[in-house]
Scaffold this motif. Structure first.
Motif, mmCIF file in Angstrom:
data_model
loop_
_atom_site.group_PDB
_atom_site.id
_atom_site.type_symbol
_atom_site.label_atom_id
_atom_site.label_comp_id
_atom_site.label_asym_id
_atom_site.label_seq_id
_atom_site.Cartn_x
_atom_site.Cartn_y
_atom_site.Cartn_z
ATOM 1 N N GLY A 251 0.881 -1.159 0.006
ATOM 2 C CA GLY A 251 -0.151 -0.106 -0.257
ATOM 3 C C GLY A 251 0.963 1.378 -0.035
ATOM 4 N N ARG A 252 0.368 2.473 -0.408
ATOM 5 C CA ARG A 252 0.920 3.713 -0.385
ATOM 6 C C ARG A 252 0.050 4.716 -0.388
ATOM 7 N N THR A 253 0.402 5.980 0.124
ATOM 8 C CA THR A 253 -0.543 6.992 0.330
ATOM 9 C C THR A 253 -0.431 7.519 -0.920
ATOM 10 N N PRO A 254 -1.866 7.836 -1.641
ATOM 11 C CA PRO A 254 -1.860 8.516 -2.908
ATOM 12 C C PRO A 254 -1.338 10.030 -2.835
ATOM 13 N N GLY A 255 -1.059 10.505 -3.988
ATOM 14 C CA GLY A 255 -0.535 11.806 -4.271
ATOM 15 C C GLY A 255 -1.423 12.759 -3.559
#
Length: 453
Positions: free
Chosen positions: A239-243
């Motif tokens: 998972g990653r934080t969206p822009g």
């Protein structure tokens, strides 16, 4: 009559006994489908000099083990096989499970001269276990922004010729999965069987809620014919934080500014605090929802530009008031990340005032008023002088003359009401190069009847 010489008399030679052989002498059925019969025919030949009488030609008679049977042939119980003759036996192997099996079949027979004999054959075979495989081994969803939910369809295939029966529980928990990995569809169902070489599908959805690596495993339980086993496949996702954009200087105020030709500018920094890039929307007055007296006058942010993770760009917003008073606005920057098209905002505000010139004035004066001597009274002139200012604003100051009428006689009040006792004052207009001087003529008589003005 003849004479038989001594020592030369002998009887006929005893015939050779019956001798049975199997062809082939051993047979391996190999790997077969569980529950499905596989046959072979073996020839029994008599290579001896006497006929052979067969014993019991049955599964039990030959002492065959589990899975092996006699299902046909020309050899029969108590049947005779002449010297040089033959018959056949059909052996069948039906695998009850996946165990490798071997058995020795022993055929009993009696030679014509009365000798009891046996001949053996070794049979072997193994059942084929149903084997399920899951496609896309060690599948990775890759890096996925929080808010997205990609799916993957996995194909479960029975690679054997045997039916895979009784699938286990086909649910998220039944497959051994846990959030953010979930089972969301597919054709595989709990308790179903997959035919030989058949397939079904499982749909897995990855919905990350944190910027971390997740590793899980799809575990499909099934009965392979010999017991319950698992087919497994590892899956991963990160998972990653969206822009995500922010604008500097929370609730920024330009402060108090002189109206009209005075301006103030502020450079705002736009920062991408997410883990992925974004694409900017329209960067203009209208695109940023700005309206006069606020306007975009520069900066590095541009329409359609990409701002990388941890990247920045700038917006220069000018405040140019044309009227007095407090105003407010908002910088609204729309952008697109890989999840949605959000808007980031920054409130701005300011207050505009006149740049009024300083006035040198005489202040409040007392004058005697006497209707008996008006209008033949002396006049006094007072001068109001505005001070020049350094900018090009055109500000207006209005000066008026007023009189206290309390206590005046009717004649005095009537006279003052005519307006002839005070020169009408023009508005005072100042620029960097002009000063207007206005005068006010105030009439006086004697000092016995003073009124304030």
């Amino acid at each position: 009559s003849g004479t038989i010489a001594e020592g030369t008399l002998s009887g006929p030679a005893a015939p050779a006994l019956a001798a049975l052989t199997f062809s082939p002498t051993a047979y391996n059925f190999g790997t077969t489908v569980q529950g499905v019969a596989s046959n072979t025919t073996v020839t029994v030949s008599n290579s001896g000099g006497e006929a052979a009488t067969l014993g019991t030609v049955t599964t039990v008679g030959l002492g065959l083990g589990t899975g092996f049977t006699i299902t046909g042939g020309t050899c029969a119980t108590a049947g005779s096989v002449a010297a040089g003759g033959s018959c056949t036996i059909q052996f069948t192997f039906t695998a009850p499970d996946t165990t490798a099996r071997s058995t020795t079949g022993t055929l009993s027979y009696t030679s014509a001269s009365g000798s009891a004999l046996t001949k053996s054959i070794v049979l072997s075979g193994q059942g084929d276990a149903a084997t399920l495989t899951i496609s896309d081994a060690s599948y990775g969803f890759g890096t996925v922004s929080i808010g997205n939910s990609p799916t993957k369809t996995f194909t479960v295939t029975n690679t054997s010729a045997n039916v895979a029966g009784t699938l286990g529980t086909i649910t998220t928990a039944g497959l051994g999965l846990a959030a953010p990995m979930t089972r969301t569809g597919g054709t595989c169902t709990t308790g179903a069987a997959i035919a030989a070489l058949g397939t079904c599908t499982i749909i897995i959805t990855y919905t990350p809620t944190a910027a971390v690596l997740t590793t899980d495993s799809i575990d499909v339980s099934y009965n392979n014919g010999g017991g319950v086993v698992n087919a497994s496949n590892t899956i991963t996702g990160t998972g990653r934080t969206p822009g995500t954009l922010t604008i500097s200087d929370a609730a920024y105020s330009y402060g108090t500014t002189v109206s009209r030709n005075t301006t103030a500018s502020k450079t705002f920094t736009v920062t991408n605090t997410g883990d992925a890039s974004v694409v900017l929307g329209t960067v203009s007055d209208a695109g940023l929802s700005l309206a006069a007296p606020y306007s975009l006058t520069g900066g590095t942010c541009a329409t359609g530009a990409t701002v990388a993770a941890a990247g920045t760009c700038t917006l220069i917003v000018q405040y140019a008031p044309t009227a007095n008073g407090a105003t407010s606005d908002s910088i609204d920057l729309t952008y697109t990340n890989d999840v949605s098209s959000p808007t980031v905002s920054r409130a701005i505000g300011a207050t505009a005032v006149n740049n009024a010139p300083a006035i040198t004035a005489p202040g409040s004066k007392l004058f005697p008023l006497d209707s008996a001597t008006m209008p033949a009274i002396q006049g006094t002139t007072y001068t109001f002088t505005p001070t020049a200012i350094s900018d090009a604003n055109s500000d207006t100051v209005t000066i008026t003359c007023a009189y206290e009428t309390v206590g005046l006689t009717a004649t005095d009040a009537a006279y003052i009401a005519t307006g002839t006792n005070c020169t009408t004052l023009p508005s005072l207009v100042t620029t960097a190069s002009v000063q207007n001087v206005s005068t006010c003529l105030l009439y006086t008589s004697d000092a016995a009847d003073e009124r304030s003005s």
